[in-house]
Design an enzyme around this catalytic site. Sequence first.
Site, PDB file in Angstrom:
ATOM      1  NE  ARG A   1      -2.651   1.112   3.603  1.00 36.47           N
ATOM      2  CZ  ARG A   1      -3.553   1.189   4.590  1.00 36.47           C
ATOM      3  NH1 ARG A   1      -4.836   1.354   4.284  1.00 36.47           N
ATOM      4  NH2 ARG A   1      -3.193   1.095   5.845  1.00 36.47           N
TER       5      ARG A   1
ATOM      6  CG  ASP B   1      -3.922   2.445  11.353  1.00 37.11           C
ATOM      7  OD1 ASP B   1      -4.920   3.097  11.726  1.00 37.11           O
ATOM      8  OD2 ASP B   1      -3.964   1.628  10.415  1.00 37.11           O
TER       9      ASP B   1
END
EC number: 2.3.3.9
Length: 532
Positions: free
Chosen positions: A162, A444
Site C-alpha cells: 500500500r 494507526d
Amino acid sequence: MAKGVKIIAQVLPEYKDILSDDALNFLATLNRLFNSTRKSLLANRIEREKLLAEGLLPDFLPETAYIRDDNTWRGAPPAPGMADRRVEITGPVDRKMVINALNSGSSTYMADFEDSTSPTWYNLLSGQQNLLDANKRTISFTAENGKKYELKTGKLSTLLVRPRGWHMEEKHVLIDGEPCSASLFDFGLYFFHNAKLLIKNGYGPYFYLPKMESHLEARLWNDVFNVSQDYLGIPRGTIRGTVLIETILASFEMDEIIYELREHSSGLNCGRWDYIFSTIKKFRHDPRFVLPDRANVTMTVPFMSAYVRLLIKTCHKRGVHAMGGMAAQIPIKDNEAENEAAMNKVRADKRREVLAGHDGTWIAHPALAKIAFEEFNANMLSPNQFHIRREDVHVTGPELLNTNIVGGKITEQSIRNNLYVCLVYMESWLRGVGCVPVNNLMEDAATAEISRSQLYQWVYHRVRTSEGNIIDPEYAAKLLKEEVSKLGKTGNYPKLNLAAKYLATQIDGTRFDDFLTTLCYDEIVTKSGTKL
C-alpha cells in the site's frame, strides 16, 4: 543523479541501489506525466468540499449511470496467488514485521507505507529494501537479544503493497524543483525493483490503493499502471490493485472505481476506520452527522451496514473480491478474562463478515489469524464468494448517509479517550513509529483520525456530554492539559509536548487539517542531510 532529480537527505550506502539512476529516471517520468493531474484532482476535492459545506449531500452520479446499469462488464479474474484471500494481515514495512507477516500463515500480507508507517526517510528506504530482500527470499533479521528471524521454506503469504495516498508529497525528493508525489514514490520504487522478479516467481506486483474520493482518482492510478507496465515491457493487466473504500464520497462511486481499473482490479476493501473518519470530516459542520463515542460506531449501525452491503453486492456483480475490515485487537497477555472477551469480539466480527458475503478479512496481529481462518473456513467452502451476488440488496443514497445511532453517548471519558489516543499515536508517529498498541488495540493513523475529528466535531457543535458539560474550546483545552500531564509523568513520551502542540490546533473548533499526517509531516522531513 538522474536529470532534474534532487535528493534532500542523506542516502546511506546500503540504500543507493534503491535510488539508482535508473529508478530515479522512472520516478521522474511518472511524476512528470502524472503529478499535474494529481494536483488537479486534489483541487477538485477542495471544490467538492465547498459544495458539501453548502449542504449539497452526495448521491450516485447521474453522468455515470450507464456504467452502473451495464451488467455485462467485469473486473479482472484473480491474479496468481490472489484467488483465496480469506485472511489478510497488515502492518508496517520494518524488517521484523515483513518476515513475521510473510511467515504468519495468512493468505496475504499488505505491507503498508501509509497508515501504519511514519514516512521518515529511513523508514521509506529501509522498507523498500526489506520488500526487495523478501521477494528475493534473502531477508533476515537479528534482534538485540540475539533471536534470528528468517523466512520459512515453502509457501509464504502473497505480498501486496500500500503506497501513500494522492494527498501526500515526498519532500525528500525534488523533481524539476517540486516534491515528488508520495504515491508515485512508494509505488514507483517498489514496482521498478520488484515487478519482473515477482513475475518470475509466479506472482505479480499487487497493490492496495488508499484514500480515493472519486473514480477519476482511480483512473489516474490506471494510467500510472499502464505507463509503468509499458516502461518495463511487461503485459498490461499484470499489476493488480485493490481499492480501499474508506471515504464517504467513494462509496457512491464503487462501480465506477472498479470500471476505471477493470483489467487491473482486484476488488474493494471496507476500510472501516478511515470511512468513519471521512464521514465525520466531510460533514463536520452539519449537526445531523455528529457521532457518539467511537465505541458506539459499530459495523451494524445504519450507514456502516449500508456501505458493507453495497460493497459486497457491487464487487460480486463485477467478479472481484469484497474484502472485510480490520480487527484491531491485540492479545491481552495479563488478563485472561479480558483477552477472551476481546477475542470473542473478533470472532463475532469475522463471522458477521463471512456470512454477509465478504471474501476475506483483515487482521493486525498474527495471533488473530487462527480465529479469522476458523470463521472463514467454516462458512466459506470455496476460495471466495463471488457467487453470492446479494441481489436482494438495494442501497440508496440516504441509507449511506444515515448516521442515526440509537443509544450512542458522549461522556467526559469519551473525550479523554480520544485525547489519549491522539497524543500517544502522534507522539509515536513523530518519533518514526507509525502503529502503536493503545488500550489493547493496534492504533494507526486511521483510528487516530477518528479521535481527532470527533474532538473537532464535538467542540464545533458545543455538544453536551452525558454528565451535562458543554464541550467548548476551554473544556477541551483543560482536558488536553490534564491528559498531557498524566502522560508526561511516565517519562515514556519524548515528543509529547510537540504532539500536544499540534493536537491543540485541531480541537478548538476553528482549524481542521485534512490529515494528521500532513499536519505533522514537516516535523519528520530530514533536515540538512541528517539521517532520520
